[in-house]
Design a protein around this motif. Sequence first.
Motif, PDB file in Angstrom:
ATOM      1  N   ARG A 239     -23.994   0.467 -48.672  1.00  0.00           N
ATOM      2  CA  ARG A 239     -24.443   1.117 -49.685  1.00  0.00           C
ATOM      3  C   ARG A 239     -24.282   2.616 -49.354  1.00  0.00           C
ATOM      4  O   ARG A 239     -24.462   2.845 -48.382  1.00  0.00           O
ATOM      5  CB  ARG A 239     -25.719   0.740 -50.191  1.00  0.00           C
ATOM      6  CG  ARG A 239     -25.872  -0.614 -50.861  1.00  0.00           C
ATOM      7  CD  ARG A 239     -27.500  -0.884 -50.801  1.00  0.00           C
ATOM      8  NE  ARG A 239     -27.755  -1.153 -49.481  1.00  0.00           N
ATOM      9  CZ  ARG A 239     -28.985  -1.523 -49.094  1.00  0.00           C
ATOM     10  NH1 ARG A 239     -29.881  -1.356 -50.041  1.00  0.00           N
ATOM     11  NH2 ARG A 239     -29.209  -1.958 -47.974  1.00  0.00           N
ATOM     12  N   PRO A 240     -24.060   3.526 -50.356  1.00  0.00           N
ATOM     13  CA  PRO A 240     -24.285   4.998 -49.799  1.00  0.00           C
ATOM     14  C   PRO A 240     -25.829   5.259 -49.734  1.00  0.00           C
ATOM     15  O   PRO A 240     -26.706   4.506 -50.041  1.00  0.00           O
ATOM     16  CB  PRO A 240     -23.572   5.786 -51.283  1.00  0.00           C
ATOM     17  CG  PRO A 240     -23.701   4.672 -52.228  1.00  0.00           C
ATOM     18  CD  PRO A 240     -23.734   3.444 -51.818  1.00  0.00           C
ATOM     19  N   PRO A 241     -26.019   6.342 -48.992  1.00  0.00           N
ATOM     20  CA  PRO A 241     -27.298   6.665 -48.723  1.00  0.00           C
ATOM     21  C   PRO A 241     -28.364   6.830 -49.799  1.00  0.00           C
ATOM     22  O   PRO A 241     -29.403   6.043 -49.597  1.00  0.00           O
ATOM     23  CB  PRO A 241     -27.224   8.181 -47.948  1.00  0.00           C
ATOM     24  CG  PRO A 241     -25.825   8.104 -47.607  1.00  0.00           C
ATOM     25  CD  PRO A 241     -25.041   7.438 -48.478  1.00  0.00           C
ATOM     26  N   GLY A 242     -27.838   7.452 -50.784  1.00  0.00           N
ATOM     27  CA  GLY A 242     -28.853   7.349 -52.044  1.00  0.00           C
ATOM     28  C   GLY A 242     -29.256   6.082 -52.680  1.00  0.00           C
ATOM     29  O   GLY A 242     -30.596   5.848 -52.898  1.00  0.00           O
ATOM     30  N   ALA A 243     -28.385   5.085 -52.768  1.00  0.00           N
ATOM     31  CA  ALA A 243     -28.611   3.834 -53.191  1.00  0.00           C
ATOM     32  C   ALA A 243     -29.271   3.031 -52.211  1.00  0.00           C
ATOM     33  O   ALA A 243     -30.196   2.405 -52.491  1.00  0.00           O
ATOM     34  CB  ALA A 243     -27.469   3.204 -53.464  1.00  0.00           C
ATOM     35  N   TYR A 244     -28.948   3.235 -50.828  1.00  0.00           N
ATOM     36  CA  TYR A 244     -29.925   2.632 -49.879  1.00  0.00           C
ATOM     37  C   TYR A 244     -31.328   3.082 -49.930  1.00  0.00           C
ATOM     38  O   TYR A 244     -32.183   2.066 -49.838  1.00  0.00           O
ATOM     39  CB  TYR A 244     -29.348   2.926 -48.448  1.00  0.00           C
ATOM     40  CG  TYR A 244     -29.848   2.352 -47.204  1.00  0.00           C
ATOM     41  CD1 TYR A 244     -29.563   1.181 -46.845  1.00  0.00           C
ATOM     42  CD2 TYR A 244     -31.023   3.029 -46.845  1.00  0.00           C
ATOM     43  CE1 TYR A 244     -30.279   0.565 -45.658  1.00  0.00           C
ATOM     44  CE2 TYR A 244     -31.900   2.527 -45.748  1.00  0.00           C
ATOM     45  CZ  TYR A 244     -31.126   1.361 -45.311  1.00  0.00           C
ATOM     46  OH  TYR A 244     -32.120   0.730 -44.261  1.00  0.00           O
TER      47      TYR A 244
ATOM     48  N   ARG B  67     -37.054   1.665 -51.237  1.00  0.00           N
ATOM     49  CA  ARG B  67     -38.255   2.041 -52.018  1.00  0.00           C
ATOM     50  C   ARG B  67     -38.586   1.142 -52.907  1.00  0.00           C
ATOM     51  O   ARG B  67     -39.932   0.907 -53.102  1.00  0.00           O
ATOM     52  CB  ARG B  67     -38.095   3.756 -52.540  1.00  0.00           C
ATOM     53  CG  ARG B  67     -37.820   4.552 -51.368  1.00  0.00           C
ATOM     54  CD  ARG B  67     -39.024   4.896 -50.775  1.00  0.00           C
ATOM     55  NE  ARG B  67     -38.716   5.878 -49.517  1.00  0.00           N
ATOM     56  CZ  ARG B  67     -38.554   7.146 -49.596  1.00  0.00           C
ATOM     57  NH1 ARG B  67     -38.788   7.685 -50.549  1.00  0.00           N
ATOM     58  NH2 ARG B  67     -38.483   7.895 -48.642  1.00  0.00           N
ATOM     59  N   ALA B  68     -37.547   0.503 -53.718  1.00  0.00           N
ATOM     60  CA  ALA B  68     -37.840  -0.176 -54.883  1.00  0.00           C
ATOM     61  C   ALA B  68     -38.618  -1.770 -54.220  1.00  0.00           C
ATOM     62  O   ALA B  68     -39.455  -2.310 -54.754  1.00  0.00           O
ATOM     63  CB  ALA B  68     -36.749  -0.667 -55.716  1.00  0.00           C
ATOM     64  N   ARG B  69     -37.799  -2.311 -53.019  1.00  0.00           N
ATOM     65  CA  ARG B  69     -38.421  -3.333 -52.364  1.00  0.00           C
ATOM     66  C   ARG B  69     -39.659  -3.034 -51.924  1.00  0.00           C
ATOM     67  O   ARG B  69     -40.682  -3.917 -51.933  1.00  0.00           O
ATOM     68  CB  ARG B  69     -37.533  -3.541 -51.203  1.00  0.00           C
ATOM     69  CG  ARG B  69     -37.814  -4.990 -50.560  1.00  0.00           C
ATOM     70  CD  ARG B  69     -36.907  -5.423 -49.556  1.00  0.00           C
ATOM     71  NE  ARG B  69     -36.285  -4.073 -48.654  1.00  0.00           N
ATOM     72  CZ  ARG B  69     -35.122  -3.793 -48.559  1.00  0.00           C
ATOM     73  NH1 ARG B  69     -33.981  -4.063 -49.303  1.00  0.00           N
ATOM     74  NH2 ARG B  69     -34.749  -2.784 -47.675  1.00  0.00           N
ATOM     75  N   GLU B  70     -40.174  -2.017 -51.305  1.00  0.00           N
ATOM     76  CA  GLU B  70     -41.528  -1.399 -50.811  1.00  0.00           C
ATOM     77  C   GLU B  70     -42.338  -1.594 -52.080  1.00  0.00           C
ATOM     78  O   GLU B  70     -43.334  -2.101 -51.912  1.00  0.00           O
ATOM     79  CB  GLU B  70     -41.586  -0.324 -50.080  1.00  0.00           C
ATOM     80  CG  GLU B  70     -40.848  -0.406 -48.762  1.00  0.00           C
ATOM     81  CD  GLU B  70     -41.025   0.931 -48.018  1.00  0.00           C
ATOM     82  OE1 GLU B  70     -41.763   1.876 -48.645  1.00  0.00           O
ATOM     83  OE2 GLU B  70     -40.668   1.294 -47.067  1.00  0.00           O
ATOM     84  N   ALA B  71     -41.899  -1.355 -53.299  1.00  0.00           N
ATOM     85  CA  ALA B  71     -42.922  -1.175 -54.287  1.00  0.00           C
ATOM     86  C   ALA B  71     -43.068  -2.566 -54.955  1.00  0.00           C
ATOM     87  O   ALA B  71     -44.182  -2.738 -55.446  1.00  0.00           O
ATOM     88  CB  ALA B  71     -42.177  -0.508 -55.485  1.00  0.00           C
TER      89      ALA B  71
END
Length: 316
Positions: free
Chosen positions: A296-301, A306-310
């Motif tokens: 994945r590119p840096p932004g998507a990573y 962050r979504a997984r942490e949320a």
Amino acid sequence: MDVLSDVITAMRVGLPHSARVDRTAPFGRRFPSSGGAGFHVLLQGAGWLIPQAGDPIGLEPGDVVFLPRGGAHGLADSLSTPLLDVPASLSEIRPGSDEVQASTGGPVTVMLCGAYLLDRSRAHPLMEELPEVVHLPTTAGRHPGLRAALDLLGGELERSRPGTDAMVPALLDVLLLHILRAWFDERSREGAATGWTAALHDPAVAAALRAIHGEPERQWSVEELGRNVGLSRAAFARRFTTLVGRPPLTYLTWWRMTIAARLLRDSDAPSNAVAGQVGYTSEFAFAHAFKRAHGRPPGAYRRQDRAREARGGSSS
């Protein structure tokens, strides 16, 4: 730069967990697999660790058992005692949970049990080289630093005092480093030093690793790394690749991408700043290298992490 400490820092997510566990015979527990690296330290009594594969390991006071990949396993006072399933893994154990309540009856076994939360998506080959179970038996005069760390940790978990909440995670970090150091020292002492064990004890390769970890952003060449450790380019490349398992510049790129993933996960630094910290002057070249390494590119990573942490998940 201390390579071993750097490796642990790169893989760590969240705080380690530990609790003092008092059991009276008969007892038998089966722990499920965990995303972390689990450990047991026998303080008093006797017991058996029963791995999923391999022979059971008899434990005596002072013995340390480390499970780098958090494999499912059993703990019992005797091999004849049935194992009851434990719903929580070692990554979730906490003081005061059902898993740390003492009962009355037969001989008492006291242990320190816990786990380290690690990001396995970028597991360092140093950790992957460890066996499923690392057993460090108590041996008079061996590993005094490990014994001292265990004494301090055991005291803090036995009786809470001002500062305990801050001290226990710090002592657990110290304990992990002492466990790994003891294992690599034992392998070297036994004449079984291969791979990363040999790399950490090889003056030239260890010095090159310290250089790479100390300045990952530097535009290293194989020739310069070899010259720094007193070897020709060809001799150094051959020696490094044999022990580390990757050519020097391949390892450098892999380590840069590991650092970049950590920075994207743990900081709000923009992508171009992360690129600069890992040796890329071109943000485009960095994004291309990162996508090749992580898919994945840096932004998507960063967004997905962050979504997984949320959602309350982890990257382990």
